[in-house]
Design a protein around this motif. Structure first.
Motif, PDB file in Angstrom:
ATOM      1  N   GLN A  36       0.848  -1.060   0.038  1.00 18.58           N
ATOM      2  CA  GLN A  36       0.083   0.001   0.097  1.00 18.58           C
ATOM      3  C   GLN A  36       0.970   1.221  -0.066  1.00 18.58           C
ATOM      4  O   GLN A  36       0.557   2.149  -0.620  1.00 18.58           O
ATOM      5  N   THR A  37       1.969   1.173   0.693  1.00 21.44           N
ATOM      6  CA  THR A  37       2.966   2.258   0.866  1.00 21.44           C
ATOM      7  C   THR A  37       3.096   2.856  -0.832  1.00 21.44           C
ATOM      8  O   THR A  37       3.472   3.884  -1.095  1.00 21.44           O
ATOM      9  N   LEU A  38       3.517   1.823  -1.724  1.00 19.02           N
ATOM     10  CA  LEU A  38       4.045   2.200  -3.036  1.00 19.02           C
ATOM     11  C   LEU A  38       2.815   2.705  -3.823  1.00 19.02           C
ATOM     12  O   LEU A  38       2.920   3.603  -4.704  1.00 19.02           O
ATOM     13  N   GLU A  39       1.767   2.731  -3.248  1.00 25.87           N
ATOM     14  CA  GLU A  39       0.356   3.177  -4.071  1.00 25.87           C
ATOM     15  C   GLU A  39      -0.115   4.454  -3.423  1.00 25.87           C
ATOM     16  O   GLU A  39      -0.328   5.676  -4.287  1.00 25.87           O
ATOM     17  N   ASP A  40       0.029   4.711  -2.157  1.00 30.55           N
ATOM     18  CA  ASP A  40      -0.401   6.042  -1.569  1.00 30.55           C
ATOM     19  C   ASP A  40       0.702   6.650  -0.574  1.00 30.55           C
ATOM     20  O   ASP A  40       0.151   7.624  -0.017  1.00 30.55           O
ATOM     21  N   ASN A  41       1.821   6.082  -0.553  1.00 26.67           N
ATOM     22  CA  ASN A  41       2.771   6.857   0.312  1.00 26.67           C
ATOM     23  C   ASN A  41       2.482   6.882   1.851  1.00 26.67           C
ATOM     24  O   ASN A  41       2.713   8.125   2.586  1.00 26.67           O
ATOM     25  N   THR A  42       1.833   5.730   2.265  1.00 26.51           N
ATOM     26  CA  THR A  42       1.470   5.680   3.570  1.00 26.51           C
ATOM     27  C   THR A  42       2.255   4.623   4.296  1.00 26.51           C
ATOM     28  O   THR A  42       2.589   3.587   3.577  1.00 26.51           O
ATOM     29  N   VAL A  43       2.532   4.600   5.587  1.00 30.58           N
ATOM     30  CA  VAL A  43       2.975   3.597   6.262  1.00 30.58           C
ATOM     31  C   VAL A  43       2.343   2.990   7.453  1.00 30.58           C
ATOM     32  O   VAL A  43       1.678   3.972   7.831  1.00 30.58           O
ATOM     33  N   THR A  44       2.716   2.106   8.195  1.00 31.85           N
ATOM     34  CA  THR A  44       2.193   1.409   9.324  1.00 31.85           C
ATOM     35  C   THR A  44       3.243   1.819  10.342  1.00 31.85           C
ATOM     36  O   THR A  44       4.337   1.303  10.318  1.00 31.85           O
ATOM     37  N   VAL A  45       2.856   2.388  11.557  1.00 36.10           N
ATOM     38  CA  VAL A  45       3.789   2.596  12.717  1.00 36.10           C
ATOM     39  C   VAL A  45       3.243   1.778  13.786  1.00 36.10           C
ATOM     40  O   VAL A  45       2.100   2.048  14.300  1.00 36.10           O
ATOM     41  N   ARG A  46       4.142   1.145  14.261  1.00 39.96           N
ATOM     42  CA  ARG A  46       3.832   0.234  15.353  1.00 39.96           C
ATOM     43  C   ARG A  46       4.296   0.937  16.787  1.00 39.96           C
ATOM     44  O   ARG A  46       5.484   1.072  16.721  1.00 39.96           O
ATOM     45  N   HIS A  47       3.462   0.658  17.764  1.00 43.34           N
ATOM     46  CA  HIS A  47       4.067   1.093  18.944  1.00 43.34           C
ATOM     47  C   HIS A  47       4.379   0.054  19.964  1.00 43.34           C
ATOM     48  O   HIS A  47       3.707  -0.784  20.058  1.00 43.34           O
ATOM     49  N   ARG A  48       5.634   0.415  20.532  1.00 45.06           N
ATOM     50  CA  ARG A  48       6.305  -0.586  21.417  1.00 45.06           C
ATOM     51  C   ARG A  48       5.297  -1.212  22.383  1.00 45.06           C
ATOM     52  O   ARG A  48       4.962  -2.322  22.744  1.00 45.06           O
ATOM     53  N   ASP A  49       4.815  -0.372  23.263  1.00 43.15           N
ATOM     54  CA  ASP A  49       4.243  -0.631  24.626  1.00 43.15           C
ATOM     55  C   ASP A  49       2.909  -1.267  24.467  1.00 43.15           C
ATOM     56  O   ASP A  49       2.531  -2.382  25.044  1.00 43.15           O
ATOM     57  N   THR A  50       2.001  -0.757  23.484  1.00 41.12           N
ATOM     58  CA  THR A  50       0.660  -1.485  23.315  1.00 41.12           C
ATOM     59  C   THR A  50       0.497  -2.129  21.843  1.00 41.12           C
ATOM     60  O   THR A  50      -0.246  -2.889  22.107  1.00 41.12           O
ATOM     61  N   THR A  51       1.808  -2.319  21.247  1.00 40.05           N
ATOM     62  CA  THR A  51       1.777  -3.130  20.054  1.00 40.05           C
ATOM     63  C   THR A  51       0.556  -2.389  18.904  1.00 40.05           C
ATOM     64  O   THR A  51       0.426  -3.067  17.996  1.00 40.05           O
ATOM     65  N   GLU A  52      -0.045  -1.533  19.330  1.00 44.15           N
ATOM     66  CA  GLU A  52      -1.032  -0.779  18.481  1.00 44.15           C
ATOM     67  C   GLU A  52      -0.322  -0.186  17.145  1.00 44.15           C
ATOM     68  O   GLU A  52       0.806   0.094  17.064  1.00 44.15           O
ATOM     69  N   GLN A  53      -1.027  -0.526  16.239  1.00 43.57           N
ATOM     70  CA  GLN A  53      -0.509  -0.033  14.652  1.00 43.57           C
ATOM     71  C   GLN A  53      -1.407   1.352  14.265  1.00 43.57           C
ATOM     72  O   GLN A  53      -2.493   1.215  14.186  1.00 43.57           O
ATOM     73  N   LEU A  54      -0.667   2.183  13.646  1.00 38.24           N
ATOM     74  CA  LEU A  54      -1.093   3.340  13.202  1.00 38.24           C
ATOM     75  C   LEU A  54      -1.057   3.857  11.681  1.00 38.24           C
ATOM     76  O   LEU A  54       0.172   3.785  11.438  1.00 38.24           O
ATOM     77  N   ARG A  55      -1.829   3.906  10.600  1.00 37.55           N
ATOM     78  CA  ARG A  55      -1.495   4.438   9.296  1.00 37.55           C
ATOM     79  C   ARG A  55      -1.272   5.577   9.271  1.00 37.55           C
ATOM     80  O   ARG A  55      -1.989   6.622   9.734  1.00 37.55           O
ATOM     81  N   MET A  56      -0.384   6.166   8.774  1.00 37.52           N
ATOM     82  CA  MET A  56       0.069   7.729   8.450  1.00 37.52           C
ATOM     83  C   MET A  56       0.783   7.771   7.131  1.00 37.52           C
ATOM     84  O   MET A  56       1.526   6.917   6.534  1.00 37.52           O
ATOM     85  N   PRO A  57       0.883   9.144   6.653  1.00 35.81           N
ATOM     86  CA  PRO A  57       1.476   9.315   5.233  1.00 35.81           C
ATOM     87  C   PRO A  57       3.069   9.312   5.776  1.00 35.81           C
ATOM     88  O   PRO A  57       3.452   9.867   7.087  1.00 35.81           O
TER      89      PRO A  57
END
Length: 501
Positions: free
Chosen positions: A459-480
């Motif tokens: 998806q990064t190649l399509e829209d220049n967004t990445v997934t950011v994973r947080h260490r403590d919670t392991t939650e993932q956030l999509r952002m440009p």
């Protein structure tokens, strides 16, 4: 209150658990590049350690944070970097030549050497852990009184009376207690016959005191003002133990704050509260921190307290706050025959300033942060429960701020991930990794305390967004991708800590 056999057994079990916890931390520190035994290929050197790739970064971050806290938050605090070698009369004036000692005792059966005061303090800790704080406090008070009066034979009698046995031999067959000077000495000069004895400094404070007027004049400071310094110090410890808690070569971060005579207690209270607040701001729980006022005051002090942290081996000193009076400057003035007085234009008076000191060991701070961050928690993995281990470090002090991972090693993902890595690596300490499954890469970063992992996928190649994973919670956030610098920068900035102070 008498300690029952059940309480004694519970205390023994608790001590065993604490030792196991420390062993886990030591093993983790070595396995993941934080701290190694020095000269390990030659079987090491007792109580000397080296900091690895991630340990050196974490320690540097802690030192940089302390330095910025002192010099940026306080317009009247400036820094210096004094030499390790100093004129030997410096240590005569400071009292170190004559009285920088610890009480030494040997067990005749094991031939092992101990600090007499530490033996008694450990016994007091046993009482406190068993719920008898009153007895613990009474024992520490008695020890302080005996040491203050230099009644060394009475200290030995106290050890025997308390049935304190050697951990090796199990006996109370103790020698007399005698004083042991902790300073390392060496020779300066090209030819041995022409050389003179000097000392490796046992503390960094004296480099500040002998430069008091130099700094005051050149930095154009007025009382009250402080001088901060970070540097190596050396002590020939009788018993160096508990990993990097007590070493023969260590780093101190000290600030000497010069004040008008009569105002020292006001500033003493100020720096007590200020420094405790700092420890809480970097993520230390309030319940694991406490003040411990000194029963026995050093020869230069009229008030002293320690900030103690609850290590796996119990509450121990991390930082000292001392009201040193005018002892140091007065002693240096008398021995050097150079005036070290300050002319206070506001009250039209010359005087030797009083000093309030804050002194924290960088290595003890490192161990405190590492101990506090070492986290083991049970997590559900399908039908199984697994133990997840990670370092819950404040993002501002974490050795690595973010890692960049391509989901797989082909189809343009590594190239895109390296592009992101190259764009950010001059702003943050980063890691790029593409080997093994991405889950294993996450685990490796958790183990060194990396707060953010950036995953590059199709998806990064399509829209220049990445997934950011947080260490403590392991939650993932999509952002440009364009938001990464600002997002990470805000989270890892020292300002997240400094704004709390």
């Amino acid at each position: 209150m008498n300690i029952t056999i059940f309480e004694a057994m519970a205390t023994k079990d608790k001590n065993k658990a604490e030792n196991n916890e420390l062993k886990k931390i030591i093993a983790h520190a070595k396995e993941y590049g934080f701290v190694y035994p020095s000269s390990e290929i030659y079987d090491g050197l007792q109580a000397v350690y080296d900091y690895g790739a991630y340990g050196s970064e974490l320690k540097k971050n802690l030192k940089d944070l302390w330095w910025q806290t002192m010099t940026k938050l306080n317009q009247n605090v400036v820094g210096i970097d004094a030499a390790i070698f100093m004129h030997p009369l410096t240590w005569k004036a400071s009292g170190h030549v004559d009285s920088f000692t610890d009480p030494l005792i040997d067990n005749k059966d094991s031939n092992k050497r101990y600090r007499a005061d530490v033996l008694v303090e450990d016994k007091a800790a046993e009482y406190e852990n068993a719920g008898d704080k009153e007895r613990a406090d009474a024992l520490l008070k008695k020890l302080g009184q005996l040491l203050e009066a230099e009644e060394l034979e009475a200290v030995r009698e106290l050890i025997i009376e308390e049935e304190i046995a050697c951990p090796i031999s199990g006996t109370t067959n103790w020698t007399e207690v005698r004083q042991f000077n902790l300073m390392f000495d060496t020779q300066v000069g090209a030819v041995a016959e022409d050389s003179s004895k000097i000392y490796l400094r046992p503390e960094t404070a004296q480099g500040i005191f002998v430069n008091f007027l130099n700094v005051q004049k050149t930095a154009r400071q007025k009382i009250p003002f402080g001088i901060a310094q970070i540097g190596k110090a050396f002590r020939n410890e009788i018993v160096a133990r508990q990993f990097i808690f007590r070493m023969r070569e260590f780093e101190q971060m000290e600030m000497q704050f010069f004040v008008r005579p009569g105002e020292e207690m006001k500033w003493y209270e100020h720096w007590k509260e200020t420094r405790l607040k700092w420890h809480k701001a970097i993520g230390l729980p309030a319940e694991d921190l406490r003040f411990h006022d000194h029963e026995k005051l050093a020869h230069y002090a009229n008030a002293a307290t320690d900030i103690e942290y609850k290590f796996p081996f119990g509450f121990k000193e991390v930082e000292g706050i001392h009201s040193r009076t005018d002892f140091d400057l007065t002693q240096h003035q008398e021995l050097s025959k150079k005036k070290l007085q300050y002319f206070d234009t506001e009250i039209n008076k010359n005087y030797i300033p009083y000093v309030v000191e804050t002194s924290i060991g960088a290595d003890r701070l490192f161990l405190m942060v590492l101990s506090n961050s070492f986290t083991e928690e049970e997590v559900q993995d399908g039908e199984k429960v697994k133990t997840r281990t990670y370092l819950k470090l404040h993002p501002a002090i974490a050795p690595v701020k973010a890692a960049v991972f391509p989901l797989i090693k082909k189809n343009g993902l590594p190239e895109k991930a390296k592009e992101i890595f190259d764009d950010l690596r001059y702003d943050f300490n980063m890691i790029y990794e593409e080997n093994q499954a991405i889950g294993k890469r996450y685990v490796r970063q958790d183990l060194i305390g990396t707060p953010f992992c950036i995953a590059v996928d199709f998806q990064t190649l399509e829209d220049n967004t990445v997934t950011v994973r947080h260490r403590d919670t392991t939650e993932q956030l999509r952002m440009p991708i364009s938001d990464l610098r600002a997002y990470i920068g805000k989270e890892v900035s020292f300002s997240t800590i400094l704004n709390q102070l």
